[in-house]
Write a protein that holds these residues in place. Structure first.
Motif, PDB file in Angstrom:
ATOM      1  N   ASP A  56       0.837  -1.208   0.000  1.00 15.17           N
ATOM      2  CA  ASP A  56       0.000   0.000   0.000  1.00 15.17           C
ATOM      3  C   ASP A  56       0.869   1.254   0.000  1.00 15.17           C
ATOM      4  OD1 ASP A  56      -2.314  -1.435  -0.054  1.00 15.17           O
ATOM      5  OD2 ASP A  56      -2.715  -1.292   2.102  1.00 15.17           O
ATOM      6  N   LYS A  57       1.955   1.227   0.770  1.00 13.91           N
ATOM      7  CA  LYS A  57       2.871   2.370   0.803  1.00 13.91           C
ATOM      8  C   LYS A  57       3.521   2.568  -0.567  1.00 13.91           C
ATOM      9  CE  LYS A  57       4.149   2.286   5.715  1.00 13.91           C
ATOM     10  NZ  LYS A  57       5.270   2.058   6.670  1.00 13.91           N
ATOM     11  N   ALA A  58       3.876   1.442  -1.202  1.00 13.76           N
ATOM     12  CA  ALA A  58       4.493   1.529  -2.533  1.00 13.76           C
ATOM     13  C   ALA A  58       3.513   2.136  -3.535  1.00 13.76           C
ATOM     14  CB  ALA A  58       4.948   0.145  -2.993  1.00 13.76           C
ATOM     15  N   TRP A  59       2.265   1.631  -3.567  1.00 11.49           N
ATOM     16  CA  TRP A  59       1.265   2.138  -4.502  1.00 11.49           C
ATOM     17  C   TRP A  59       0.980   3.619  -4.263  1.00 11.49           C
ATOM     18  CZ3 TRP A  59       0.192   0.461  -8.980  1.00 11.49           C
ATOM     19  CH2 TRP A  59       0.088  -0.903  -9.274  1.00 11.49           C
ATOM     20  N   ALA A  60       1.030   4.029  -2.995  1.00  7.79           N
ATOM     21  CA  ALA A  60       0.740   5.427  -2.663  1.00  7.79           C
ATOM     22  C   ALA A  60       1.767   6.379  -3.261  1.00  7.79           C
ATOM     23  CB  ALA A  60       0.696   5.603  -1.139  1.00  7.79           C
ATOM     24  N   MET A  61       2.949   5.855  -3.599  1.00  6.30           N
ATOM     25  CA  MET A  61       4.002   6.685  -4.192  1.00  6.30           C
ATOM     26  C   MET A  61       3.847   6.805  -5.717  1.00  6.30           C
ATOM     27  SD  MET A  61       6.051   7.790  -1.814  1.00  6.30           S
ATOM     28  CE  MET A  61       4.852   7.852  -0.506  1.00  6.30           C
ATOM     29  N   GLY A  62       2.842   6.123  -6.275  1.00  4.49           N
ATOM     30  CA  GLY A  62       2.526   6.317  -7.694  1.00  4.49           C
ATOM     31  C   GLY A  62       3.398   5.611  -8.712  1.00  4.49           C
TER      32      GLY A  62
END
Length: 261
Positions: free
Chosen positions: A228-234
Motif C-alpha cells: 500500500d505504501k508503494a502504490w501510494a508513491m505512484g
C-alpha cells in the motif's frame, strides 16, 4: 511457404481470409481471440500477422503490445474498423507495419500482405544471436535495475540489454539515487525489499526530486502495508517475484509508450 496468422473474433472473417490467402499460397492459421492468437504467434513465428483492432477481452492494441514484447520487429497489419485517430497513432507508436481500414477491397489487402511478406526480415528478433540486435541497444530507452540480489540484478540487466534496451544495475537505494541524479533513466525497476534504504524510501526520494521517468516495483513481499505504501508513491506497475519475464517486457513497453504519449 509463408505463414499468415489471422487474429479476428469474427469467425466469418477468419474463414474468408483463410480461404482467400490459402489460394494466394500462404499457410493460414486463424484465432478468434487475442489470447489464442498470442499462443499461436509464440508457436509459429508467422511471416505476417493480420490483427483485428476491435475484439472483446483483449483488443488489437493490447495484442500488438504483447507481440512487440515477444518480437519487436514482427510484421503486423492491423485491420482497424471504426478506429479513432488516437488508436491509429498508438498503433504507429507500437511500430505496426501497416494500418488498414476495414471495408477496403480484398485486392488492396492482398497487395499489402504480399508486399509485407516480400520485405527482407532484417532486424528480426533472434535472442540466440545477441549480436543481431546489439546495434539497437545504442538507441534504446534506458532502464535502471535496482536490486540488492546480485544474481537477479545482473540477469535482468543482461536480459534487457539483449532486447535492445540500455540497462544498468544498482545494488542499493543510495547508489541508485546517485546514478539517477547523474543521468536520469527512462524507467526504473525497483526492488522493494532491500537493506538500509528500501524501495519505498527510494521511491519517496524520487518523488521529492520530481523524477519524470517510469517506475515499476518488483517485490517478493506479501505485506499489504508495504505494498500500500508503494502504490501510494505512484509507480506505474507492481510485479511480484519470481519475475515473469514475458509479463515484465509487456509492462515495460506499456509504461514507456504511455510515458511518450
Amino acid at each position: 511457404m509463408n505463414t499468415l496468422l489471422v487474429i479476428d473474433d469474427d469467425r466469418l472473417n477468419c474463414d474468408l481470409l483463410q480461404a482467400v490467402f490459402s489460394r494466394q499460397g500462404y499457410h493460414v492459421l486463424a484465432a478468434t481471440s487475442g489470447r489464442e492468437g498470442l499462443d499461436l504467434f509464440r508457436k509459429l513465428t508467422p511471416r505476417v500477422t493480420l490483427l483485428d483492432l476491435r475484439m472483446p477481452e483483449m483488443d488489437g492494441l493490447t495484442v500488438l503490445k504483447e507481440i512487440r514484447a515477444i518480437d519487436p520487429y514482427a510484421p503486423v497489419i492491423i485491420l482497424g474498423g471504426g478506429a479513432t485517430e488516437a488508436q491509429e497513432n498508438q498503433a504507429r507508436e507500437l511500430m505496426v507495419t501497416d494500418f488498414l481500414r476495414k471495408g477496403l477491397s480484398l485486392d488492396v489487402l492482398i497487395g499489402t500482405v504480399n508486399r509485407v511478406a516480400q520485405q527482407p526480415t532484417a532486424r528480426a528478433f533472434t535472442p540466440s544471436l545477441p549480436q543481431a540486435i546489439a546495434p539497437a541497444s545504442t538507441e534504446g530507452e534506458t532502464i535502471l535495475v535496482v536490486d540488492d540480489e546480485m544474481m537477479v540484478r545482473d540477469l535482468l540487466v543482461r536480459f534487457l540489454n539483449l532486447r535492445g534496451y540500455r540497462a544498468q544495475g544498482a545494488k542499493d537505494g543510495p547508489e541508485a539515487l546517485r546514478m539517477i541524479e547523474q543521468a536520469p533513466p527512462d524507467l526504473v525497476l525497483l526492488d522493494v525489499i532491500m537493506p538500509g534504504m528500501n524501495g519505498v524510501d527510494v521511491l519517496r526520494a524520487l518523488r521529492e526530486r520530481e523524477y519524470q521517468g517510469g517506475i515499476i516495483i518488483l517485490t517478493g513481499s506479501q505485506s499489504e502495508e508495504l505494498l500500500d505504501k508503494a502504490w501510494a508513491m505512484g509507480p506505474q506497475e507492481v510485479l511480484g517475484k519470481p519475475i515473469d519475464l514475458e509479463r515484465l517486457l509487456t509492462a515495460i513497453q506499456l509504461v514507456l509508450v504511455c510515458r511518450e504519449c
